[in-house]
Write a protein that holds these residues in place. Structure first.
Motif, short mmCIF file in Angstrom:
data_model
loop_
_atom_site.label_atom_id
_atom_site.label_comp_id
_atom_site.label_asym_id
_atom_site.label_seq_id
_atom_site.Cartn_x
_atom_site.Cartn_y
_atom_site.Cartn_z
N ARG A 470 10.84 1.34 -10.75
CA ARG A 470 11.14 2.36 -9.73
C ARG A 470 11.57 3.66 -10.42
O ARG A 470 12.30 3.65 -11.40
CB ARG A 470 12.24 1.87 -8.79
CG ARG A 470 11.78 0.72 -7.91
CD ARG A 470 12.73 0.49 -6.75
NE ARG A 470 12.21 -0.54 -5.85
CZ ARG A 470 11.34 -0.31 -4.89
NH1 ARG A 470 10.89 0.91 -4.71
NH2 ARG A 470 10.92 -1.29 -4.11
N GLY A 497 5.20 -0.10 2.54
CA GLY A 497 6.54 0.45 2.37
C GLY A 497 6.52 1.75 1.58
O GLY A 497 7.27 2.69 1.89
N VAL A 498 5.65 1.85 0.57
CA VAL A 498 5.53 3.10 -0.20
C VAL A 498 5.03 4.22 0.70
O VAL A 498 5.54 5.34 0.67
CB VAL A 498 4.58 2.90 -1.39
CG1 VAL A 498 4.27 4.24 -2.06
CG2 VAL A 498 5.18 1.94 -2.41
N GLU A 501 7.68 5.68 2.95
CA GLU A 501 8.71 6.49 2.32
C GLU A 501 8.20 7.92 2.15
O GLU A 501 7.34 8.18 1.31
CB GLU A 501 9.08 5.91 0.95
CG GLU A 501 9.69 4.53 0.99
CD GLU A 501 9.85 3.94 -0.40
OE1 GLU A 501 9.60 4.68 -1.38
OE2 GLU A 501 10.19 2.76 -0.51
N ARG A 502 8.72 8.83 2.93
CA ARG A 502 8.22 10.21 2.86
C ARG A 502 8.53 10.87 1.53
O ARG A 502 7.95 11.90 1.19
CB ARG A 502 8.80 11.04 4.01
CG ARG A 502 8.21 10.67 5.36
CD ARG A 502 8.74 11.58 6.46
NE ARG A 502 8.37 12.97 6.29
CZ ARG A 502 7.21 13.50 6.69
NH1 ARG A 502 6.30 12.71 7.26
NH2 ARG A 502 6.96 14.78 6.53
N ASN A 503 9.45 10.29 0.77
CA ASN A 503 9.77 10.86 -0.54
C ASN A 503 8.89 10.31 -1.66
O ASN A 503 9.03 10.72 -2.81
CB ASN A 503 11.24 10.60 -0.89
CG ASN A 503 12.19 11.37 0.02
OD1 ASN A 503 11.86 12.46 0.47
ND2 ASN A 503 13.35 10.80 0.28
N SER A 504 8.00 9.38 -1.33
CA SER A 504 7.09 8.86 -2.34
C SER A 504 6.19 9.98 -2.84
O SER A 504 5.72 10.81 -2.06
CB SER A 504 6.23 7.73 -1.76
OG SER A 504 7.02 6.63 -1.39
N ARG A 509 1.11 7.71 -3.60
CA ARG A 509 0.61 7.38 -2.26
C ARG A 509 -0.91 7.36 -2.24
O ARG A 509 -1.53 6.53 -1.55
CB ARG A 509 1.16 8.38 -1.24
CG ARG A 509 2.68 8.39 -1.15
CD ARG A 509 3.19 9.44 -0.19
NE ARG A 509 3.06 9.01 1.19
CZ ARG A 509 2.67 9.79 2.19
NH1 ARG A 509 2.35 11.06 1.96
NH2 ARG A 509 2.60 9.33 3.41
#
Length: 650
Positions: A470, A497-498, A501-504, A509
């Motif tokens: 991570r 899940g990735v 996550e808007r911060n990925s 992505r």
């Protein structure tokens, strides 16, 4: 079934993140290491140092792609080779339909196979819409930028192999009034009239004449160097096309001409590499045994053609020897792995060559190659060499397991090298090792207990590895692609899940989107997550990868939203993202929008050139784009400026 991945569209999800670098030739891109946007946290490692002289100067403000693909980055290998590992459109639905029939005895009407853009409809589109538009763009009265006309010539060659098109392209390539960009594009476009379908091939006599004119252009010292190199590449692409007379049969005259040019001293280092690349694609019956001897001597470092060859030239001599499968090629390649007198570029080319030929080796040859690779691995400190070596070892092991053989597993340390490399290898090479582990077990279905044990260990390692790194999106991205390669359904929830996550990071992505297509389950949650990306208005949202993934899974082009974005987007970046995504969908419904963007001069010429390139992809009848003959399993570590340019064209 026509594959959706055309040329290097597989690498274009990276362009979607660096959209400002859609460049000359129409759809050239800066791959990993290209210019990122200021503050872009996803920019991959810096580019490799430039080699040789600067490239032909493109139009003002258009940066070069030379050095844009950093050697040590695992994504470079993946970008150049991944087309072979992606599913065909609608494969997931076909599997579901087949499963439904097994259970119920009849097909589920909601699981119909997707409608394909068949050859007849594609030819009609090309003839009635695309060709007239491209000829309009090439009309001198329009006074278009050479970026636009270059893209139009490359696209025209893909959809039209008539004598008129061939002659027009050759005249531009030969003309000192054309710009360097136009001349090199026209020369390469001659090679793109290549057709696999015999009914679509150009006239053999016309092809013979074209080959002769390309040979003359190679010898024209006043022509731009890339025009000469691209002429050599075009001759390689045309090697499997028909010949018009016994005099030219099986490429004998072409080989004779290429060898004549190779015998000369050239001021620019790109030309010998282009000549070797072209020779490696010629019919083997036309290759004289003396060339085999010369290549072996060059690999060893001896003087050939009255001169000492550079390490890069020697690496291409080895690649050519392997591609031609010259007598004793494997022994020469294995020996070069551990010979201290052999420079690193040659050793890296040897690893690529072994991997490319893994499926064609006998059981005895596979064992010898595996032992040679593992021995070289112990004695090589280079991360890149070891990464390429592990890819080659994985492909050897995959061929073994597919044959239900365990000799390499039992008699070498391949198991330990691949499993340990994916978790303990140095960070610069870890991505290679992760991909290698996946490639070794991809689609292996054997019930042999030793093989079952290894396959399970590999899958467990990949799943565990994805959960650990991570914060390192690049390393996690390699595990994502690897889990997609092995179709690991247990990873699907993790991938969703990735995406949630808007911060990925956008590159992570994008890789997740592609991996979901590789896994290929038409799960409603998967489709919903991918469609959410299409509606995501953030500048770096990986719309292109999501659109491609949806099309591969469902077989239904998701083009409506992308067409709207192409027409209405306020920024060039978003327009480029939409255009690239449309180019991957193979959807004729997008044709009017693409032509609209390509025609309007209020759009900048790079955007218009990219749109024109996409028209060529849409009308191209080839299942596998012809330029893949240059890039697939290529010695990309030793690429020259001209080769790098050819690798990055649509």
């Amino acid at each position: 079934m026509r594959r959706l991945i055309s040329g290097l569209l597989g690498a274009l999800l990276l362009l979607a993140l660096c959209a400002a670098d859609a460049l000359a030739h129409g759809g050239r891109f800066n791959g990993p290491g290209g210019r990122g946007q200021p503050g872009d946290p996803t920019s991959p490692p810096p580019p490799a140092p430039k080699r040789g002289k600067p490239p032909t100067t493109p139009p003002s403000g258009i940066p070069s792609t030379q050095g844009a693909l950093p050697d040590i980055y695992w994504g470079t290998w993946w970008a150049l080779n991944r087309w072979a590992y992606l599913p065909e459109r609608g494969e997931a639905l076909r599997r579901l339909r087949a499963a439904s029939k097994v259970v119920t005895g009849k097909e589920d009407p909601d699981r119909r196979a997707p409608e394909e853009l068949d050859d007849e409809r594609r030819a009609l589109l090309a003839r009635q819409h695309i060709k007239p538009f491209l000829l309009e763009m090439l009309d001198p009265k329009r006074e278009e930028e050479d970026t636009v006309t270059s893209a139009a010539m490359l696209a025209l060659a893909k959809i039209d192999a008539t004598d008129e098109t061939l002659d027009m392209l050759l005249k531009v390539a030969e003309s000192d009034k054309a710009t360097p960009l136009e001349r090199e594009s026209a020369a390469l476009a001659v090679g793109l009239v290549r057709r696999s379908d015999k009914k679509l091939q150009a006239d053999p006599v016309s092809l013979d004449l074209a080959r002769g004119r390309l040979l003359d252009l190679i010898g024209d010292k006043d022509a731009p160097i890339r025009a000469r190199c691209f002429s050599a590449f075009a001759l390689g692409l045309l090697a499997d096309q028909p010949y018009g007379s016994p005099f030219h049969k099986d490429g004998r005259m072409v080989v004779k001409g290429l060898l004549k040019h190779l015998d000369h001293r050239h001021r620019h280092p790109d030309l010998p590499i282009a000549l070797l690349t072209s020779l490696s694609l010629q019919p083997r019956v036309a290759i004289p045994s003396k060339l085999h001897d010369d290549l072996r001597n060059a690999v060893k470092g001896a003087n050939v053609h009255r001169r000492k060859w550079t390490p890069i030239e020697r690496s291409h001599a080895l690649s050519t020897l392997a591609r031609l499968e010259a007598p004793g090629w494997l022994l020469a390649v294995i020996r070069s792995l551990s010979d201290r007198r052999v420079p690193d570029p040659v050793k890296r080319a040897a690893r690529i060559a072994i991997g490319s030929k893994a499926a064609r080796l006998s059981a005895e040859q596979r064992l010898a190659a595996a032992k040679g690779l593992i021995h070289a691995h112990k004695n090589s400190p280079g991360a890149l060499s070891n990464g390429l070596g592990n890819i080659a070892l994985a492909r050897i092991l995959h061929a073994e397991l597919a044959d239900e053989s365990v000799a390499v597993l039992k008699e070498t340390k391949a198991r330990r090298v691949l499993l340990d490399g994916a978790t303990k290898g140095p960070i610069p090479v870890r991505g290679f090792n992760v991909l290698a582990l996946a490639l070794s077990v991809r689609d292996v279905r054997s019930m042999h207990p030793d093989i079952v044990k290894y396959v399970q260990a590999a899958r467990d390692t990949l799943l565990g590895g994805f959960d650990r790194p991570r914060g390192d999106d690049d390393l996690r991205g390699s595990y994502v692609i690897a889990l997609g390669l092995v179709r690991e359904t247990e990873a699907q929830e993790r991938f969703l899940g990735v995406l949630a996550e808007r911060n990925s990071g956008p590159l992570l992505r994008a890789r997740v989107a592609i991996a979901l297509a590789q896994i290929g389950t038409a799960d409603p949650a998967v489709l919903e997550a991918l469609r959410a990306i299409l509606d995501d208005d953030r500048p770096l949202s990986p719309r292109s990868a999501a659109a491609l993934s949806l099309s591969l899974i469902t077989g239904v082009p998701e083009s409506d939203a992308l067409v709207r974005q192409l027409r209405e987007a306020k920024s060039q970046r978003r327009q480029v993202q939409a255009a690239i995504a449309l180019g991957q969908l193979d959807d004729p419904a997008a044709l009017p929008a693409i032509i609209e963007v390509a025609r309007q001069k209020e759009h900048n010429f790079e955007m218009r050139a990219l749109a024109i390139a996409l028209l060529g992809l849409l009308g191209d009848p080839e299942e596998q784009p012809s330029l893949l003959r240059l890039s697939l399993d290529a010695n990309y570590i030793g690429r020259s400026d001209a080769l790098n340019e050819a690798f990055t064209l649509l």
